[in-house]
Design a protein around this motif. Sequence first.
Motif, PDB file in Angstrom:
ATOM      1  N   SER A 128       0.849  -1.183   0.000  1.00 37.67           N
ATOM      2  CA  SER A 128       0.000   0.000   0.000  1.00 37.67           C
ATOM      3  C   SER A 128       0.886   1.235   0.000  1.00 37.67           C
ATOM      4  O   SER A 128       2.040   1.187   0.428  1.00 37.67           O
ATOM      5  CB  SER A 128      -0.898   0.016   1.235  1.00 37.67           C
ATOM      6  N   LYS A 180      -3.201   1.943   6.125  1.00 39.97           N
ATOM      7  CA  LYS A 180      -3.818   0.763   5.504  1.00 39.97           C
ATOM      8  C   LYS A 180      -2.946  -0.477   5.721  1.00 39.97           C
ATOM      9  O   LYS A 180      -3.462  -1.588   5.884  1.00 39.97           O
ATOM     10  CB  LYS A 180      -4.030   1.002   4.011  1.00 39.97           C
ATOM     11  N   ALA A 200      -7.422  -8.690 -12.544  1.00 44.17           N
ATOM     12  CA  ALA A 200      -8.878  -8.475 -12.655  1.00 44.17           C
ATOM     13  C   ALA A 200      -9.239  -7.006 -12.689  1.00 44.17           C
ATOM     14  O   ALA A 200     -10.426  -6.672 -12.720  1.00 44.17           O
ATOM     15  CB  ALA A 200      -9.607  -9.159 -11.497  1.00 44.17           C
TER      16      ALA A 200
HETATM   17  N1  LIG Z   1     -12.797  -7.894 -13.359  1.00 40.87           N
HETATM   18  C1  LIG Z   1     -13.630  -7.960 -12.333  1.00 40.87           C
HETATM   19  O1  LIG Z   1     -14.491  -8.805 -12.267  1.00 40.87           O
HETATM   20  C2  LIG Z   1     -13.476  -6.973 -11.228  1.00 40.87           C
HETATM   21  C3  LIG Z   1     -14.154  -7.170 -10.027  1.00 40.87           C
HETATM   22  C4  LIG Z   1     -13.937  -6.293  -8.978  1.00 40.87           C
HETATM   23  C5  LIG Z   1     -13.077  -5.204  -9.164  1.00 40.87           C
HETATM   24  N2  LIG Z   1     -12.484  -5.025 -10.363  1.00 40.87           N
HETATM   25  C6  LIG Z   1     -11.585  -3.889 -10.577  1.00 40.87           C
HETATM   26  O2  LIG Z   1     -10.503  -4.033  -9.672  1.00 40.87           O
HETATM   27  C7  LIG Z   1     -10.066  -2.758  -9.235  1.00 40.87           C
HETATM   28  C8  LIG Z   1     -10.062  -2.766  -7.719  1.00 40.87           C
HETATM   29  O3  LIG Z   1     -11.331  -2.566  -7.245  1.00 40.87           O
HETATM   30  P1  LIG Z   1     -11.631  -2.357  -5.716  1.00 40.87           P
HETATM   31  O4  LIG Z   1     -13.063  -1.993  -5.633  1.00 40.87           O
HETATM   32  O5  LIG Z   1     -11.152  -3.523  -4.967  1.00 40.87           O
HETATM   33  O6  LIG Z   1     -10.726  -1.172  -5.182  1.00 40.87           O
HETATM   34  P2  LIG Z   1     -10.244   0.298  -5.643  1.00 40.87           P
HETATM   35  O7  LIG Z   1     -11.064   1.316  -4.968  1.00 40.87           O
HETATM   36  O8  LIG Z   1     -10.212   0.404  -7.115  1.00 40.87           O
HETATM   37  O9  LIG Z   1      -8.756   0.408  -5.081  1.00 40.87           O
HETATM   38  C9  LIG Z   1      -7.997  -0.630  -4.610  1.00 40.87           C
HETATM   39  C10 LIG Z   1      -6.612  -0.208  -4.247  1.00 40.87           C
HETATM   40  O10 LIG Z   1      -5.949   0.273  -5.401  1.00 40.87           O
HETATM   41  C11 LIG Z   1      -4.823   0.959  -4.950  1.00 40.87           C
HETATM   42  N3  LIG Z   1      -4.533   2.055  -5.869  1.00 40.87           N
HETATM   43  C12 LIG Z   1      -5.397   2.843  -6.493  1.00 40.87           C
HETATM   44  N4  LIG Z   1      -4.729   3.726  -7.267  1.00 40.87           N
HETATM   45  C13 LIG Z   1      -3.430   3.463  -7.102  1.00 40.87           C
HETATM   46  C14 LIG Z   1      -2.225   4.030  -7.608  1.00 40.87           C
HETATM   47  N5  LIG Z   1      -2.258   5.054  -8.472  1.00 40.87           N
HETATM   48  N6  LIG Z   1      -1.046   3.512  -7.205  1.00 40.87           N
HETATM   49  C15 LIG Z   1      -1.014   2.471  -6.346  1.00 40.87           C
HETATM   50  N7  LIG Z   1      -2.121   1.904  -5.828  1.00 40.87           N
HETATM   51  C16 LIG Z   1      -3.297   2.398  -6.196  1.00 40.87           C
HETATM   52  C17 LIG Z   1      -5.146   1.502  -3.579  1.00 40.87           C
HETATM   53  O11 LIG Z   1      -4.150   0.991  -2.747  1.00 40.87           O
HETATM   54  P3  LIG Z   1      -3.439   1.844  -1.601  1.00 40.87           P
HETATM   55  O12 LIG Z   1      -4.214   3.110  -1.397  1.00 40.87           O
HETATM   56  O13 LIG Z   1      -3.518   0.913  -0.452  1.00 40.87           O
HETATM   57  O14 LIG Z   1      -2.054   2.070  -2.086  1.00 40.87           O
HETATM   58  C18 LIG Z   1      -6.495   0.901  -3.247  1.00 40.87           C
HETATM   59  O15 LIG Z   1      -6.518   0.400  -1.933  1.00 40.87           O
HETATM   60  C19 LIG Z   1     -10.997  -1.743  -9.894  1.00 40.87           C
HETATM   61  O16 LIG Z   1     -10.372  -1.213 -11.042  1.00 40.87           O
HETATM   62  C20 LIG Z   1     -12.201  -2.553 -10.277  1.00 40.87           C
HETATM   63  O17 LIG Z   1     -12.903  -2.042 -11.378  1.00 40.87           O
HETATM   64  C21 LIG Z   1     -12.662  -5.881 -11.386  1.00 40.87           C
END
Ligand SMILES: NC(=O)c1ccc[n+]([C@@H]2O[C@H](COP(=O)([O-])OP(=O)(O)OC[C@H]3O[C@@H](n4cnc5c(N)ncnc54)[C@H](OP(=O)(O)O)[C@@H]3O)[C@@H](O)[C@H]2O)c1
Length: 327
Positions: free
Chosen positions: A187, A192, A242
Motif C-alpha cells: 500500500s 492501511k 482483474a
Molecule cells: N474484473 C472484475 O471482475 C473486477 C471485479 C472487482 C473489481 N475489479 C476492478 O478491480 C479494481 C479494484 O477494485 P476495488 O473496488 O477492490 O478497489 P479500488 O477502490 O479500485 O482500489 C484498490 C486499491 O488500489 C490501490 N490504488 C489505487 N490507485 C493506485 C495508484 N495510483 N497507485 C497504487 N495503488 C493504487 C489503492 O491501494 P493503496 O491506497 O492501499 O495504495 C487501493 O486500496 C478496480 O479497477 C475494479 O474495477 C474488477
Amino acid sequence: MRCAYAARQDPDDPLSGLEVGDLPEPETPDGWVRVQVRAASLNHHDLWSLRGVGLPADRLPMILGTDAAGATVDGREVIVHSVIASPGWTGEETLDPKRTLLSELHPGTLAEQVHVPARNVIDKPAGWSFAEAACLPTAYLTAYRMLYGAAGVAPGQRVLVQGAGGGVATAAILLARLGGAHVTVTSRDEAKLERARALGAHDAVASGTRIAPVDAVLETVGEATWAHSLRSLRPGGVIAVAGATSGPAPSADLNRVFFRSLRVIGTTMGTLAELAAVRDAMVAGGLRPVIDSTHRFTDDDEGTTAVRTAFERLASGAAYGKVVLTR
Ligand SMILES: NC(=O)c1ccc[n+]([C@@H]2O[C@H](COP(=O)([O-])OP(=O)(O)OC[C@H]3O[C@@H](n4cnc5c(N)ncnc54)[C@H](OP(=O)(O)O)[C@@H]3O)[C@@H](O)[C@H]2O)c1
C-alpha cells in the motif's frame, strides 16, 4: 422507484453524473425474480460507469450497482449474482461474450428492487447481516476466483496482493489466509498497511518494496504496480489480473515474461457456483466481509446525502474494505 443512477458521464468528474431520485420500476421478465434490496455495496465498477467506461451513453439513465442482498417476494433471503448471461447461453457465464453485469444492460442494485434471472440468487447465510451479504457478489467472488481459479494458489504458497484497501484486496487477504497461503500486501498508505496486518497479512510493505519471490500476484491496481508485480514473481509464477484502477497499459516487459516463464491470467467476476463456494468457505471458516462504512439509503433528503457520502468515500480511495448502502 427510489434509486441511485448514472444520469450523465464525465471521465474526470464521475460524481457529477450521479443522481438520486425516482425512476419507473422495470417489469419482471418471464423467468426472472424481483428482489427487495436490503443492502447494496458499492464497487469501482460504479465509478467506471459514471466515467463512461463499460456503459454506453445511450443506456442512460442507468441504475447503478452490481451487488445486493435482499428478499424475494416469497420472503427468501438471498444474495444476488450479478453476471447475467445472454438468453440461450449454456456455457460458463463469465465466458459468454454477450454477458453483462447488473447496471450495464439491466438496471442495477442501488434501488428499492432489482430484477434478476431466477437462477441468479443464492441463499444469504443465516446470521449474516444484509450489509455483510451484499459484499460478496463482486469483490469477494472476484478475489476468490483470482486466488483459487486463475492463480490456483495452494496451501503454503506465497501470494502478493497489490493495494491494501480495496474491496478485492481486503477480500483477497482474508481468503488467501483461509486457504493457508503466506500473504504479502502493498500500500501507499501506512495506516492501511497496519490494518492489513491486523486483518491477517503476514507482511505489509510500502508499494514497490522488494520482497521475497512469490508464487502468485493478485493485481487490480494496474499501471502503478504492474512492474513490481512482474519483478516479484518466482520463475513460473502467475499474475491473476482483474482490474486496472491506475491505468490499463503498463509495459508488458515481455523479456521478463518469457525468460522467467511467467503466466498472466485475466479473470472477471465468477460463476454462480463460485459465488456459493466463496459464501460457504467464509461461513465454514468463520469469516465476515470487511466493511469500511455503511450508509442508510432512505427515501428522503438524508438518504440522498447518504448515497453521495458513500460515493465520495469510494472515490476518495481512503476506504478500507467495502462501502455499503442499507435500506
Ligand atoms: N474484473 C472484475 O471482475 C473486477 C471485479 C472487482 C473489481 N475489479 C476492478 O478491480 C479494481 C479494484 O477494485 P476495488 O473496488 O477492490 O478497489 P479500488 O477502490 O479500485 O482500489 C484498490 C486499491 O488500489 C490501490 N490504488 C489505487 N490507485 C493506485 C495508484 N495510483 N497507485 C497504487 N495503488 C493504487 C489503492 O491501494 P493503496 O491506497 O492501499 O495504495 C487501493 O486500496 C478496480 O479497477 C475494479 O474495477 C474488477
